[in-house]
Design a protein around this motif. Structure first.
Motif, short mmCIF file in Angstrom:
data_model
loop_
_atom_site.label_atom_id
_atom_site.label_comp_id
_atom_site.label_asym_id
_atom_site.label_seq_id
_atom_site.Cartn_x
_atom_site.Cartn_y
_atom_site.Cartn_z
N SER A 164 0.82 -1.21 0.00
CA SER A 164 0.00 0.00 0.00
C SER A 164 0.85 1.26 0.00
CB SER A 164 -0.91 0.02 1.23
OG SER A 164 -1.57 1.28 1.32
N SER A 193 -1.83 -3.61 -0.77
CA SER A 193 -2.68 -2.67 -1.52
C SER A 193 -3.89 -3.36 -2.14
CB SER A 193 -1.86 -2.02 -2.64
OG SER A 193 -1.48 -2.99 -3.60
N PRO A 222 -8.22 -2.38 -1.01
CA PRO A 222 -8.23 -1.53 0.18
C PRO A 222 -9.62 -0.98 0.44
CG PRO A 222 -7.45 -0.29 -1.69
CD PRO A 222 -7.69 -1.70 -2.18
#
Length: 395
Positions: free
Chosen positions: A282, A320, A323
């Motif tokens: 992320s 990521s 999300p």
């Protein structure tokens, strides 16, 4: 002559019987509809798998001809502005998808753009030079190339339409949401930019030590890496940069993700190399504290929170993939604002499939359905091309 009495009254359904029948029908429908919906979603997943598999095959056909993988964006990886055709060093490059068009039965589109841009000396969002800009039709006729919808780039489960739409990210105005002059100008030249649900896996994480931040290079880079940078100037924009040789995927093609699905709607133009990529870790987590960037470290074949064997392993919450919709994937506060205008990218690897499934294509073209509860060590390992990790995805 005798007559026989008979009863001419016919007995009908009582109210209770009618209600029972209705209840039985409703129950059967209730049992049947989920099965029908599941069957339809299964068909959509199959279609999505076929799409991303076809893209992976086109990538390998490109590599067999050019001896290198296509770059996620062919120039200006660090300075290109999404959707921009302004100054040379800020102009966005052509995406990896654009460069594989001849290998996915879209050769005419590729050749027409080449002819109308003096072999790509004008950018993908050019509308006036040299003979009409990046148009799909010869000599400026027909739709703008950026607005051409290519069906295999759209996931059948995606409900966001076929064109770039910033409204889904909050702002009510399309041009404000996208935030660049070129994206605003496209509607007058043939409609909004067409989107893609498939993006290159460019690496494991954002390199927060670089300025501006970009996907990390080296062992942590992904299958389709962003091109190496030199000193950018006006003439250098005209030099299209290739991607990495396939031999650099030392972890093995079957163990390295090269394409990931995404439900991004705002920064999602298929022709725009500036935003046609994702990373595994992320970016929001990686740049949570500029003074103490939280990036993953590969230590002894495992991904850890610190550069030490005793460091804690990376957790799934730092990935990521899929999300929260309330957390931007590439927020402008933590990423160069000149590249993503005023709103940032909302989604990285993600989809609208049931069960949180996101399709990923590997370097050998096989497709895996990966969910957000995937082991973080495994996910980072399959999104790097040369880490030598022992972790593999169990399919």
């Amino acid at each position: 002559m005798s007559t026989f009495p008979h009863n001419s009254k016919r007995r009908g359904f009582t109210l209770v019987e009618l209600l029972v029948v209705i209840a039985i029908i409703a129950t059967l429908l209730g049992l049947l509809l989920p099965a029908v919906q599941s069957a339809r979603e299964a068909a959509r997943r199959t279609g999505c798998s076929f799409n991303i598999n076809s893209l992976a095959k086109a990538v390998l056909l490109y590599e067999s001809t050019r001896r290198r993988l296509p770059a996620a964006t062919d120039r200006n990886a660090t300075t290109g502005v999404a959707g921009s055709d302004a100054a040379s060093t800020a102009r966005t490059g052509y995406s990896w998808i654009f460069h594989i068009l001849p290998y996915m039965e879209e050769g005419n589109l590729y050749n027409n753009v080449s002819a109308n841009t003096s072999k790509f000396q004008s950018g993908p969002f050019s509308v006036a030079t040299p003979t009409g800009g990046a148009y799909a039709g010869q000599n400026g006729t027909g739709a703008h190339a950026a607005s051409v919808v290519i069906s295999p780039l759209i996931c059948p489960s995606f409900g966001g339409g076929t064109t770039v739409n910033g409204d889904a990210h909050g702002p009510a105005n399309f041009s404000t949401a996208v935030g660049t002059a070129a994206y605003v100008a496209i509607p007058t030249a043939g409609g909004k930019p067409a989107l893609t649900n498939y993006k290159a896996m460019a690496g494991t994480h954002i390199d927060t030590a670089a300025s501006p931040q970009m996907p990390a290079t080296g062992a942590s880079a992904g299958g389709i890496q962003l091109p190496p940078e030199g000193t950018l100037n006006t003439s250098e924009w005209l030099t299209s940069r290739p991607g990495v040789p396939i031999a650099s995927i030392s972890d093995g093609n079957s163990k390295t993700v090269i394409i990931a699905e995404s439900r991004e709607q705002g920064f999602s133009s298929w022709i725009d190399g500036t935003t046609c990529w994702v990373v595994a870790y992320s970016p929001t987590v990686a740049t949570a504290s500029p003074s103490n960037p939280q990036v993953p470290f590969l230590v002894g074949g495992n991904w850890r929170q610190t550069n030490a064997a005793a460091g804690a392993l990376i957790t799934a919450s730092a990935l990521s993939i899929q999300p929260s919709d309330t957390v931007k994937y590439l927020p402008v506060a933590n990423f160069p604002s000149n590249r993503l205008a005023t709103n940032g990218m909302a989604w990285g690897p993600s989809s609208q499939h049931q069960g949180g499934i996101t399709m990923h294509a590997f370097g050998d073209t096989h497709v895996a359905q990966i969910t957000q509860d995937v082991d973080a060590n495994v996910y980072l390992s399959i999104c790097s091309r040369g880490g030598g990790e022992a972790n593999t995805l169990q399919e």
